[in-house]
Design an enzyme around this catalytic site. Sequence first.
Site, PDB file in Angstrom:
ATOM      1  N   CYS A 298       0.812  -1.223   0.000  1.00 37.41           N
ATOM      2  CA  CYS A 298       0.000   0.000   0.000  1.00 37.41           C
ATOM      3  C   CYS A 298       0.842   1.268   0.000  1.00 37.41           C
ATOM      4  CB  CYS A 298      -0.980  -0.012   1.173  1.00 37.41           C
ATOM      5  SG  CYS A 298      -0.207   0.042   2.812  1.00 37.41           S
ATOM      6  N   HIS A 346      -2.508   1.217   6.783  1.00 41.01           N
ATOM      7  CA  HIS A 346      -2.938   1.133   5.383  1.00 41.01           C
ATOM      8  C   HIS A 346      -3.171   2.532   4.829  1.00 41.01           C
ATOM      9  CE1 HIS A 346      -4.356  -0.869   1.813  1.00 41.01           C
ATOM     10  NE2 HIS A 346      -5.461  -0.154   1.813  1.00 41.01           N
ATOM     11  N   HIS A 358      -5.845   1.713  -4.406  1.00 43.16           N
ATOM     12  CA  HIS A 358      -4.933   1.223  -3.378  1.00 43.16           C
ATOM     13  C   HIS A 358      -4.522  -0.210  -3.664  1.00 43.16           C
ATOM     14  CE1 HIS A 358      -8.086  -0.906  -0.597  1.00 43.16           C
ATOM     15  NE2 HIS A 358      -8.525  -0.879  -1.824  1.00 43.16           N
TER      16      HIS A 358
END
Length: 386
Positions: A298, A346, A358
């Site tokens: 990420c 994240h 993402h």
Amino acid sequence: MASHRKWSPPGTRRTGIRTPVLATAALTSVALLSQTANAAPPAEPRPSLEEVEKKVDDLYHQAETATEKYNATREKTAKQRKRVDSLLDDVARRTEKLNTAREQLGSFAAAQYRTGASAPGSASLLLADTPQDYFDQTQLMNRLTSRQKAAVDDYVTEQASTSKKREEASRSLRTLTTSQDALKTSKADVQGKLAAARDLLSKLTAEEKARLAAIAKKKQQAADREAARLAADRAAAEKRARDTAPPPGTSSGTTGTSGTTATGSSYAAKAAKAIAFARAQVGKPYVWGATGPGSYDCSGLTQAVWKAAGVTLPRTTYDQVNAGTTVSLSAIEPGDLVFFYDDISHVGLYVGDGMMIHAPKPGAYVREESIFYGGESIIHSVVRPA
């Protein structure tokens, strides 16, 4: 002649003889005990599908957290390795220089003892190893010119500096070793979490997997509705801004239709480049620790997309969250970074209309998805990086 043997009721025992009834009962008891001893322990109750889903989600979250720690440790280790390499190169250069100077000293000292004359090119003096050496060198020092004495002083100073550099390199090597061990631990932690998640999923039946997919679809639909709501709220806010904006040409008319300022226009241009790059990465696999170009985790993805726009971001989510200006969710703009969970493990790139691009998790691919994919409660913050 009639028998006078005494009659015994059934089931009684005579010395040395067990009746069939008791023998049968004993054998039965032994058999039951044997079966009990050899029987497998009772199986643990099978977890419900909801429990499996929650456990898998938790493991993936833990894996992401461990991944960001791994990324931070790896980055730290890489810097330490460069530092150690630089120190070792410096020590090698200094040592070579001192060795050359020591050889020059040998020739110079020999000339001094033979003739009492100064040998040209002298730059150093060997340190004394014994009292006699010290005495001899002291006598030699008395015959040196001031320029030669200065050269000797420089040698001694350089020798001490080189010794300190060696000690520094040794400390850095020990630190590097510690970091490398921590890196291995972090890697094993990530791999362990992912293996546990795969193990849980592998035990599901085809029917359970289908039900799990149905649950995920419902969550996605709910997230999409939330994204649409956010987009509608933003559109309404922009309309209000247009309706209340001063007439063109007035001094206060610096706000555009999108609610951004002239400075925001520059940001929008950079954000457009970042988003275009991000869209080109859609479909590439999530790989923990990866920074592209073939795969990403990420924070590796968000670092890469903003680099394409000319903005350098740190490697990890923990640092990226501080690499810009925090804005409210209601003021979110395309290009902003959206961070998730209390541990900031994240991140995704906001692309507008409540959606982001993402790298979700292991086994998934870079994709466009609602920022509410896990509910609004897990959104930690929004950061504008440029």
